[in-house]
Scaffold this active site. Structure first.
Site, PDB file in Angstrom:
ATOM      1  N   LYS A   1       0.813  -1.277   0.143  1.00 52.97           N
ATOM      2  CA  LYS A   1      -0.038   0.071   0.064  1.00 52.97           C
ATOM      3  C   LYS A   1       0.920   1.231  -0.181  1.00 52.97           C
ATOM      4  CE  LYS A   1      -3.728  -2.133   2.741  1.00 52.97           C
ATOM      5  NZ  LYS A   1      -4.675  -2.663   1.818  1.00 52.97           N
TER       6      LYS A   1
ATOM      7  N   GLU B   1      -2.554   6.898   8.107  1.00 50.64           N
ATOM      8  CA  GLU B   1      -3.188   7.787   7.034  1.00 50.64           C
ATOM      9  C   GLU B   1      -4.439   8.492   8.055  1.00 50.64           C
ATOM     10  OE1 GLU B   1      -4.016   5.624   3.628  1.00 50.64           O
ATOM     11  OE2 GLU B   1      -5.989   5.154   4.337  1.00 50.64           O
TER      12      GLU B   1
ATOM     13  N   ARG C   1      -6.657  -8.466  -8.631  1.00 51.38           N
ATOM     14  CA  ARG C   1      -7.206  -9.711  -8.753  1.00 51.38           C
ATOM     15  C   ARG C   1      -8.657  -9.666  -8.963  1.00 51.38           C
ATOM     16  NH1 ARG C   1      -9.713  -9.350  -3.926  1.00 51.38           N
ATOM     17  NH2 ARG C   1      -8.569  -8.069  -2.319  1.00 51.38           N
TER      18      ARG C   1
HETATM   19  P1  ADP Z   1     -12.689  -7.806  -1.434  1.00 50.01           P
HETATM   20  O1  ADP Z   1     -12.257  -6.163  -1.788  1.00 50.01           O
HETATM   21  O2  ADP Z   1     -12.198  -8.705  -2.637  1.00 50.01           O
HETATM   22  O3  ADP Z   1     -13.262  -8.003  -0.607  1.00 50.01           O
HETATM   23  P2  ADP Z   1     -10.699  -8.157   0.600  1.00 50.01           P
HETATM   24  O4  ADP Z   1      -9.485  -7.397   0.702  1.00 50.01           O
HETATM   25  O5  ADP Z   1     -11.532  -7.942   1.669  1.00 50.01           O
HETATM   26  O6  ADP Z   1     -11.024  -8.083  -0.819  1.00 50.01           O
HETATM   27  O7  ADP Z   1     -10.138  -9.751   0.758  1.00 50.01           O
HETATM   28  C1  ADP Z   1     -10.464 -10.686  -0.106  1.00 50.01           C
HETATM   29  C2  ADP Z   1     -10.914 -12.092   0.440  1.00 50.01           C
HETATM   30  O8  ADP Z   1      -9.711 -12.738   0.559  1.00 50.01           O
HETATM   31  C3  ADP Z   1     -11.692 -11.705   1.609  1.00 50.01           C
HETATM   32  O9  ADP Z   1     -12.798 -12.597   1.746  1.00 50.01           O
HETATM   33  C4  ADP Z   1     -10.629 -12.033   2.590  1.00 50.01           C
HETATM   34  O10 ADP Z   1     -11.321 -12.542   3.945  1.00 50.01           O
HETATM   35  C5  ADP Z   1      -9.756 -13.289   2.101  1.00 50.01           C
HETATM   36  N1  ADP Z   1      -8.528 -13.119   2.391  1.00 50.01           N
HETATM   37  C6  ADP Z   1      -7.597 -12.093   2.670  1.00 50.01           C
HETATM   38  N2  ADP Z   1      -6.551 -12.326   2.947  1.00 50.01           N
HETATM   39  C7  ADP Z   1      -6.676 -13.592   3.009  1.00 50.01           C
HETATM   40  C8  ADP Z   1      -5.745 -14.578   3.394  1.00 50.01           C
HETATM   41  N3  ADP Z   1      -4.374 -14.607   3.822  1.00 50.01           N
HETATM   42  N4  ADP Z   1      -5.863 -15.991   3.214  1.00 50.01           N
HETATM   43  C9  ADP Z   1      -7.166 -16.379   2.904  1.00 50.01           C
HETATM   44  N5  ADP Z   1      -8.224 -15.506   2.492  1.00 50.01           N
HETATM   45  C10 ADP Z   1      -7.995 -14.274   2.774  1.00 50.01           C
HETATM   46  P1  ADP Z   2      -7.988  -3.700   2.806  1.00 47.79           P
HETATM   47  O1  ADP Z   2      -6.334  -4.177   1.927  1.00 47.79           O
HETATM   48  O2  ADP Z   2      -7.646  -4.438   4.007  1.00 47.79           O
HETATM   49  O3  ADP Z   2      -8.815  -3.805   1.885  1.00 47.79           O
HETATM   50  P2  ADP Z   2      -8.063  -0.958   2.312  1.00 47.79           P
HETATM   51  O4  ADP Z   2      -6.971   0.025   2.479  1.00 47.79           O
HETATM   52  O5  ADP Z   2      -8.763  -0.907   1.208  1.00 47.79           O
HETATM   53  O6  ADP Z   2      -7.575  -2.041   3.251  1.00 47.79           O
HETATM   54  O7  ADP Z   2      -9.200  -0.367   3.548  1.00 47.79           O
HETATM   55  C1  ADP Z   2     -10.283  -1.281   4.084  1.00 47.79           C
HETATM   56  C2  ADP Z   2     -11.442  -0.615   4.560  1.00 47.79           C
HETATM   57  O8  ADP Z   2     -10.913   0.127   5.695  1.00 47.79           O
HETATM   58  C3  ADP Z   2     -11.969   0.498   3.768  1.00 47.79           C
HETATM   59  O9  ADP Z   2     -12.956   0.027   2.759  1.00 47.79           O
HETATM   60  C4  ADP Z   2     -12.614   1.551   4.543  1.00 47.79           C
HETATM   61  O10 ADP Z   2     -13.888   1.152   5.065  1.00 47.79           O
HETATM   62  C5  ADP Z   2     -11.608   1.542   5.502  1.00 47.79           C
HETATM   63  N1  ADP Z   2     -10.669   2.684   5.341  1.00 47.79           N
HETATM   64  C6  ADP Z   2      -9.490   2.452   4.780  1.00 47.79           C
HETATM   65  N2  ADP Z   2      -8.791   3.702   4.758  1.00 47.79           N
HETATM   66  C7  ADP Z   2      -9.474   4.609   5.334  1.00 47.79           C
HETATM   67  C8  ADP Z   2      -9.598   5.978   5.593  1.00 47.79           C
HETATM   68  N3  ADP Z   2      -8.160   6.570   5.646  1.00 47.79           N
HETATM   69  N4  ADP Z   2     -10.335   6.473   6.528  1.00 47.79           N
HETATM   70  C9  ADP Z   2     -11.317   5.945   6.881  1.00 47.79           C
HETATM   71  N5  ADP Z   2     -11.761   4.749   6.357  1.00 47.79           N
HETATM   72  C10 ADP Z   2     -10.660   3.702   5.904  1.00 47.79           C
HETATM   73 MG    MG Z   3      -9.610  -2.775   0.241  1.00 49.72          MG
END
Ligand code: ADP
Ligand code: ADP
Ligand code: MG
Length: 669
Positions: free
Chosen positions: A116, A200, A297
């Protein structure tokens, strides 16, 4: 097109990919761990390869073993699904080197977007708006904390390698920073093998809106509109929809342009998603969104995009991976509205505690009922009735999706189908999902990512009226079953007076509390009495294979439910919930009141931290033990005031479900 495919994943996404592969005539190969030996995706594959024990690190994350399986079975390409190895650039590269096609973006694009911090820096350079914050190399607690101060609280600590909302902590004030940092780093290390974080600005009133993009090897880049994923629990999506409510053409243009710019900046190919955090405090503005991350993905929520565009994204992924061309942007049209709910094996009323085990009942036949014109229901499930939900992986077991010409009719259809779900004994979030679909803020299209947390209690737990309806349906169901079958132990009926008014009393144990329901008919009117309250009821019953269907009215409101006789006793299913109709065990209930309460592990898992020390006096709600189960941290709290008499675990060890961890005794008078 390819002739065969190996899917390096499990559960619903493995089945989902196989469905398209079969449609296109590909031979399918599944890989599986010990925990999944009998899983539906394994049963359905043309060929299967065992790759190791249950822990992901020893199976689904073993890239070399998976590539070997592909070579052994003659699979031509590998689809990684989401999670696991899907965003592992080294794996993607190794797949290519082994002479196999990779159904995903080039390793260089994964690398550019994988972390990130680097992704944010790159996007900033390319002129995209990014969330203000610190994403530097120096990872000392001092530097991070100083950065947080400079950014201004509240801030968000994020694992740079994070995903699925893991390794992320919102910090409201400086004094909470150190503890939040330690816990984010720990979760990041155990999930992603990397404890580096960024800090952030936490955007207030946030909405999550993302753009589905695609690139091919002929330099075409297209988008498939946006998805709104603002309904989240623990920063992980639970309900997603497309298009985003309140989206204007101007904002859509600004967002899709930015997303395509991000894709081009890294030479992206195949399916990807650019996620934005959006200021949801008023109407959406072309300058009110910031780049969060790009997911290199296929996304969990891709079905809503498929339903509004009528396109099969997995088919397009395979086509692009095989050198094919994407449709022109002008041929990608948006039609109607789609919504998806993630069905998880977890109990929202208990802090989303994951649940596992055999699904004695898993009946979602409502998803296959005839629908009114214009409504489509879709169920992407990992499991069928009788399957086991392993405790080793993510708790999502199915995705429930609806499409209709209008947003309201899509939400109505999905809610109705979910309320008809019968699942037992594994706990699920179905009732919460159905309640969310009816939430006034969500209906109005103004929900932010805070909604689930703020209204959790009302969303997760039945209110008094719903609970009373359930008890009445339960009593009515048992009475009907008794009249039509053998004697049952719950009926304490004064049934000897053959000609007197029919009257029966049922006692239920609902989570340690005894409730009595009396049903009585007089002068042609039937009433139910629960404690001091009385309800006029008119419930009809009809026998089915292993139970009874009940429908009617309670005090003028419609009720509907099913009581099934299961091996562990009768269970009521109503409004997406399941309620065991247990008779109270008085001895057990009393025992709970005296000293010597054990705090037990609710799930098999790993002990991360032991906060309780012998001899310590604790207040109700104080944290005692932090454990990890199904990839999430859970804090076990003191159930009441007391004194710690014994601590039976140490950090770093594994624990079985039900193992006593800490013993609490009464405080001396
Ligand atoms: P999306 O935006 O597609 O929901 P997420 O960041 O929430 O993406 O994660 C995608 C999916 O993969 C989620 O269901 C999460 O629980 C699963 N996931 C994330 N990390 C892992 C991991 N290390 N092993 C297995 N599943 C994972
Ligand atoms: P992940 O890889 O786990 O999906 P993201 O960066 O996409 O991580 O953030 C997951 C969630 O966390 C976002 O969908 C949002 O709800 C919350 N989030 C992330 N960044 C912020 C932010 N700067 N302020 C408020 N909420 C945030
Ligand atoms: Mg995300």
């Amino acid at each position: 097109m390819f002739a065969s495919i190996l899917i390096a994943n499990r559960g619903e996404i493995s089945r989902r990919i196989m469905r398209t592969a079969r449609k296109l005539g590909l031979r399918t190969v599944a890989v599986y761990s010990d925990a999944d030996a009998e899983a539906a995706f394994v049963r359905e594959a043309d060929e299967t390869v065992w790759i190791g024990p249950a822990p992901a690190a020893e199976s689904y994350l073993k890239g070399d073993r998976i590539i070997e399986a592909a070579l052994d079975t003659g699979a031509e390409c590998i689809h990684p699904g989401y999670g696991f190895l899907s965003e592992n650039a080294d794996f993607a590269e190794a797949v290519g080197k082994a002479g196999l096609a990779w159904v995903g973006p080039p390793p260089s694009a994964i690398r550019a977007m994988g972390l990130k911090d680097a992704a944010k820096a790159l996007m900033e350079k390319n002129g995209l708006p990014v969330t203000p914050g610190y994403h530097g190399e120096d990872q000392s607690a001092k530097t991070l904390k100083a950065a947080a101060k400079k950014i201004g609280y509240p801030v968000l600590i994020k694992a740079i390698a994070g995903g699925g909302g893991r390794g992320m902590r919102r910090v409201a004030a400086a004094e909470d920073f150190d503890a939040a940092l330690a816990s984010a780093q720990r979760e990041a290390l155990s999930n992603f093998g990397d404890d580096r974080v960024l800090v952030e600005k936490f955007i207030e009133s946030p909405r999550h809106i993302e753009v589905q993009i695609f690139g091919d090897s002929h330099d075409n880049y297209v988008h498939f509109f946006e998805r709104d994923c603002s309904l989240q629990r623990r920063r992980q999506k639970v309900i997603e929809e497309a298009p985003a409510p309140g989206m204007s053409l101007a904002v859509r243009k600004a967002m899709t342009d930015a997303a395509l710019m991000a894709a081009k900046a890294v030479g992206y190919r195949n399916a990807g998603t650019v996620e934005f955090i959006v200021d949801g405090s008023g109407v959406l503005r072309p300058d009110g969104f910031w780049f969060m991350e790009m997911n290199a993905r296929l996304q969990v929520e891709h079905p809503v995009t498929e339903l509004i565009t009528g396109l099969d994204l997995v088919e397009l992924q395979l086509k692009v991976a095989n050198g094919g061309k994407l449709p022109a942007q002008s041929d990608i049209k948006l039609k109607g509205h789609a919504v998806e709910a993630r069905l998880c094996a977890e109990d929202p009323a208990r802090g989303f505690l994951p649940s596992s085990g055999r699904l004695d009942v898993f009946d979602l036949s409502t998803f296959f009922d005839d629908m009114p014109g214009g409504v489509t229901l879709r169920l992407d499930s990992a499991v069928e009735e009788g399957d086991v939900v392993p405790a080793d992986y993510d708790s999502m077991i199915a995705k429930a999706i609806a499409h209709a010409t209008t947003r309201d009719s899509a939400l109505d259809a999905l809610g109705q189908a979910l309320r008809g779900a019968e699942i037992w004994p594994v706990a699920t979030n179905v009732a919460m999902l159905a309640n969310l679909l009816d939430h006034p803020d969500f209906r109005e299209g103004v929900a932010t990512t805070n909604l689930v947390e703020v209204d959790l209690k009302e969303l997760a737990q039945p209110d008094d009226a719903e609970f009373a309806d359930a008890l009445i349906l339960g009593a009515a169901g048992l009475r009907y079953l008794k009249r039509n079958a053998t004697a049952d132990p719950w009926d304490m009926a004064d049934g000897f007076r053959i000609n007197a008014a029919p009257r029966s009393t049922y006692l239920f144990d609902t989570g340690g509390e005894t409730r009595s329901v009396k049903l009585e008919a007089a002068d042609g009117v039937e009433r139910a009495y629960i404690f001091g309250d009385s309800f006029e009821i008119d419930v009809e019953a009809a026998l089915i294979a292993n139970g009874v269907i009940l429908s009617g009215v309670v005090d003028g409101a419609e009720v509907l439910g099913v009581v099934r006789q299961l091996s562990d006793g009768p269970v009521l299913f109503s409004r997406g919930r399941a309620l065991a109709l247990r008779s109270p065990e008085f001895a057990h209930a009393l025992e709970g009141l005296v000293a010597g309460d054990d705090i037990r592990a609710p799930m098999p898992g790993k002990i991360l931290e032991v906060k309780a020390t012998p001899g310590q006096d604790v207040k109700k709600g104080e944290p005692l033990v932090v454990m990890e189960a199904m990839k999430m941290e859970h804090t076990l709290l003191a159930p009441r005031d007391g004194r710690i008499s014994e601590v039976a675990v140490v950090a770093g060890t594994q624990t079985a479900e039900g193992a006593a961890l800490v013993r609490l005794e009464q405080l001396p008078e």
